[in-house]
Motif scaffolding. Structure first.
Motif, short mmCIF file in Angstrom:
data_model
loop_
_atom_site.label_atom_id
_atom_site.label_comp_id
_atom_site.label_asym_id
_atom_site.label_seq_id
_atom_site.Cartn_x
_atom_site.Cartn_y
_atom_site.Cartn_z
N GLY A 1 0.81 -1.23 0.00
CA GLY A 1 0.00 0.00 0.00
C GLY A 1 0.83 1.27 0.00
N LEU A 2 2.14 1.11 0.15
CA LEU A 2 3.04 2.27 0.27
C LEU A 2 2.94 3.23 -0.92
CD1 LEU A 2 5.52 3.73 1.63
CD2 LEU A 2 6.98 2.21 0.30
N ILE A 3 3.06 2.68 -2.13
CA ILE A 3 3.10 3.55 -3.32
C ILE A 3 1.80 4.35 -3.47
CG2 ILE A 3 3.34 3.59 -5.85
CD1 ILE A 3 5.97 2.95 -4.29
N ALA A 4 0.67 3.69 -3.25
CA ALA A 4 -0.61 4.40 -3.36
C ALA A 4 -0.67 5.54 -2.35
CB ALA A 4 -1.77 3.41 -3.13
N ASP A 5 -0.18 5.29 -1.15
CA ASP A 5 -0.21 6.35 -0.14
C ASP A 5 0.81 7.45 -0.43
OD1 ASP A 5 -2.41 5.69 1.34
OD2 ASP A 5 -1.31 4.49 2.82
N LEU A 6 1.94 7.08 -1.03
CA LEU A 6 2.90 8.12 -1.42
C LEU A 6 2.29 9.01 -2.51
CD1 LEU A 6 6.32 6.19 -1.48
CD2 LEU A 6 5.60 7.94 0.16
N ASP A 7 1.57 8.36 -3.44
CA ASP A 7 0.89 9.14 -4.48
C ASP A 7 -0.13 10.10 -3.87
OD1 ASP A 7 2.19 8.28 -6.77
OD2 ASP A 7 0.90 6.50 -6.99
N ALA A 8 -0.89 9.59 -2.89
CA ALA A 8 -1.88 10.44 -2.22
C ALA A 8 -1.19 11.60 -1.50
CB ALA A 8 -2.70 9.61 -1.23
N ALA A 9 -0.07 11.30 -0.86
CA ALA A 9 0.65 12.34 -0.12
C ALA A 9 1.19 13.41 -1.06
CB ALA A 9 1.78 11.71 0.69
N LEU A 10 1.59 12.98 -2.28
CA LEU A 10 2.14 13.94 -3.25
C LEU A 10 1.10 14.97 -3.69
CD1 LEU A 10 4.37 11.61 -5.47
CD2 LEU A 10 5.16 13.63 -4.22
N GLN A 11 -0.20 14.63 -3.51
CA GLN A 11 -1.26 15.60 -3.82
C GLN A 11 -1.28 16.72 -2.78
OE1 GLN A 11 -3.06 15.10 -6.70
NE2 GLN A 11 -1.75 13.28 -6.91
N LYS A 12 -0.76 16.43 -1.59
CA LYS A 12 -0.84 17.40 -0.48
C LYS A 12 0.49 18.05 -0.13
CE LYS A 12 -3.21 16.22 3.36
NZ LYS A 12 -3.65 15.31 4.46
N TYR A 13 1.57 17.30 -0.29
CA TYR A 13 2.86 17.77 0.22
C TYR A 13 3.94 17.72 -0.86
CZ TYR A 13 0.72 16.44 4.72
OH TYR A 13 -0.12 16.29 5.79
N LYS A 14 5.00 18.50 -0.60
CA LYS A 14 6.19 18.37 -1.44
C LYS A 14 6.92 17.09 -1.05
CE LYS A 14 7.19 23.21 -2.26
NZ LYS A 14 8.15 24.29 -2.04
N PRO A 15 7.62 16.46 -2.02
CA PRO A 15 8.30 15.20 -1.71
C PRO A 15 9.18 15.26 -0.47
CG PRO A 15 8.54 15.76 -4.03
CD PRO A 15 7.80 16.89 -3.40
N LEU A 16 9.96 16.32 -0.33
CA LEU A 16 10.88 16.40 0.80
C LEU A 16 10.13 16.54 2.13
CD1 LEU A 16 13.91 16.19 1.16
CD2 LEU A 16 14.02 18.69 1.21
N ASP A 17 8.96 17.17 2.07
CA ASP A 17 8.17 17.29 3.31
C ASP A 17 7.59 15.94 3.72
OD1 ASP A 17 8.76 19.96 3.50
OD2 ASP A 17 7.01 20.59 2.35
N ILE A 18 7.33 15.08 2.74
CA ILE A 18 6.86 13.72 3.07
C ILE A 18 7.99 12.95 3.76
CG2 ILE A 18 5.92 11.56 2.13
CD1 ILE A 18 4.92 13.23 -0.29
N ILE A 19 9.20 13.12 3.25
CA ILE A 19 10.35 12.43 3.86
C ILE A 19 10.63 12.99 5.26
CG2 ILE A 19 12.85 12.01 3.67
CD1 ILE A 19 12.43 12.15 0.57
N ASN A 20 10.75 14.31 5.34
CA ASN A 20 11.11 14.92 6.63
C ASN A 20 9.97 14.85 7.65
OD1 ASN A 20 13.71 15.60 5.92
ND2 ASN A 20 13.13 17.59 5.10
N GLY A 21 8.74 14.68 7.17
CA GLY A 21 7.60 14.61 8.08
C GLY A 21 7.28 13.19 8.48
N PRO A 22 6.23 12.59 7.89
CA PRO A 22 5.77 11.27 8.35
C PRO A 22 6.81 10.15 8.25
CG PRO A 22 4.51 12.02 6.42
CD PRO A 22 5.35 13.18 6.86
N LEU A 23 7.61 10.13 7.20
CA LEU A 23 8.58 9.02 7.06
C LEU A 23 9.66 9.11 8.13
CD1 LEU A 23 8.89 8.88 3.15
CD2 LEU A 23 7.57 7.35 4.62
N MET A 24 10.17 10.34 8.38
CA MET A 24 11.18 10.51 9.43
C MET A 24 10.58 10.19 10.80
SD MET A 24 14.25 11.10 8.91
CE MET A 24 15.40 12.12 9.79
N LYS A 25 9.31 10.54 10.99
CA LYS A 25 8.65 10.24 12.25
C LYS A 25 8.65 8.72 12.48
CE LYS A 25 4.83 12.17 14.76
NZ LYS A 25 3.46 12.60 14.72
#
Ligand code: B1M
Length: 213
Positions: free
Chosen positions: A18-42
């Motif tokens: 399910g990771l890729i689908a959720d990364l796609d969804a996140a890309l609608q809301k956030y910049k790629p680096l914010d996804i990394i520094n935010g939820p993934l880093m958490k």
């Protein structure tokens, strides 16, 4: 779970279902680096906490690292790239004795997307290898990464060895075990050139840009 919680949980659970689908969804809301520094880093911080409490074994942490790496690889093409001419050449390495490379590889992506030519020497890089690479490549700066407490000590040794070899290009250092203070009081005095601390990959880019100006 919210989207953000699910993203963190892929890292914690070490699963890509399910990771890729959720990364796609996140890309609608956030910049790629914010996804990394935010939820993934958490998620990674939670992995570190669980590991510290002996609630995870190394094999499980490796799976988490795989999820982080796969996520960064998926997000990379969506990151902003500058079209600028080459701003400089930088050698990157994780220091001797240390295998952690996710942070260093993120630094590579950010710098190379922003006009830097990167020579990535990989992990467990002894000073001699850095010196050889310096002589061959003549970079504008050397970037060192290390996450272990002993890696902070290894950076002191590395700075000393580089100095002995007559090298004085700026050194950029980063990684969880380091601080600005340690960099200033313990590493910088051992080296003839600048030694600069970067708290994360974007900070590393800011510093590189200041150096190249
Ligand atoms: Co290890 N590990 N690990 N580990 N691991 C830590 C670092 C640890 C804090 C976990 C813990 O106990 N809580 C702990 C260190 C303790 C200490 O010394 N104080 C630890 C340990 C103990 C170990 C082993 C010794 C475990 C064992 O074998 N018993 C072993 C070490 C082996 C070795 O190196 N010789 C080990 C092994 C591993 C795995 C291989 C399983 C795996 C690494 C996989 C890989 O990298 N390919 C792993 C992981 C994943 C972690 C944690 C959980 C996550 C690290 C990570 O990737 N973070 C980590 C705990 C934690 O940090 N929360 C932990 C995400 C990454 C994006 O962040 O690398 O910090 P980071 O990079 C950041 C900044 O630091 C900065 O920018 C990035 C953000 O933009 N940055 C730079 C980093 N480098 C930079 C360079 C720059 C600029 C900025 O310029 C050049």
């Amino acid at each position: 779970l919210t989207l953000e919680e699910r993203l963190a949980s892929y890292v914690v659970e070490g699963t890509k279902d399910g990771l890729i689908a959720d990364l796609d969804a996140a890309l609608q809301k956030y910049k790629p680096l914010d996804i990394i520094n935010g939820p993934l880093m958490k998620g990674m911080e939670e992995v570190g906490r669980l590991f510290n409490n002996n609630e995870l074994i190394v094999a499980e942490v490796l799976q988490s690292a795989e999820v982080m790496k796969a996520s960064v690889a998926y997000l990379e093409p969506f990151m902003e790239k500058s079209e600028s001419a080459v701003k400089g050449k930088i050698i990157l390495a994780t220091v001797k004795g240390d295998v952690h490379d996710i942070g260093k590889n993120l630094v590579e992506i950010i710098l190379s997307n922003n006009g830097y030519q990167i020579i990535n020497l990989g992990i467990k890089v002894p000073p001699e290898q850095l010196i050889d690479a310096y002589r061959k490549e003549r970079p504008d700066a050397i970037g060192l990464s290390g996450l272990l407490v002993k890696s902070a000590q290894q950076m002191i040794v590395t700075a000393q060895d580089l100095k002995t070899a007559g090298i004085d290009v700026p050194i950029l250092v980063g990684g969880a075990a380091l601080t600005r203070k340690f960099t200033k009081t313990r590493i910088a005095p051992e080296y003839d050139g600048l030694v600069l601390y970067a708290k994360d990959a974007m900070d590393g880019l800011d510093i590189a840009n200041k150096l190249s100006d």
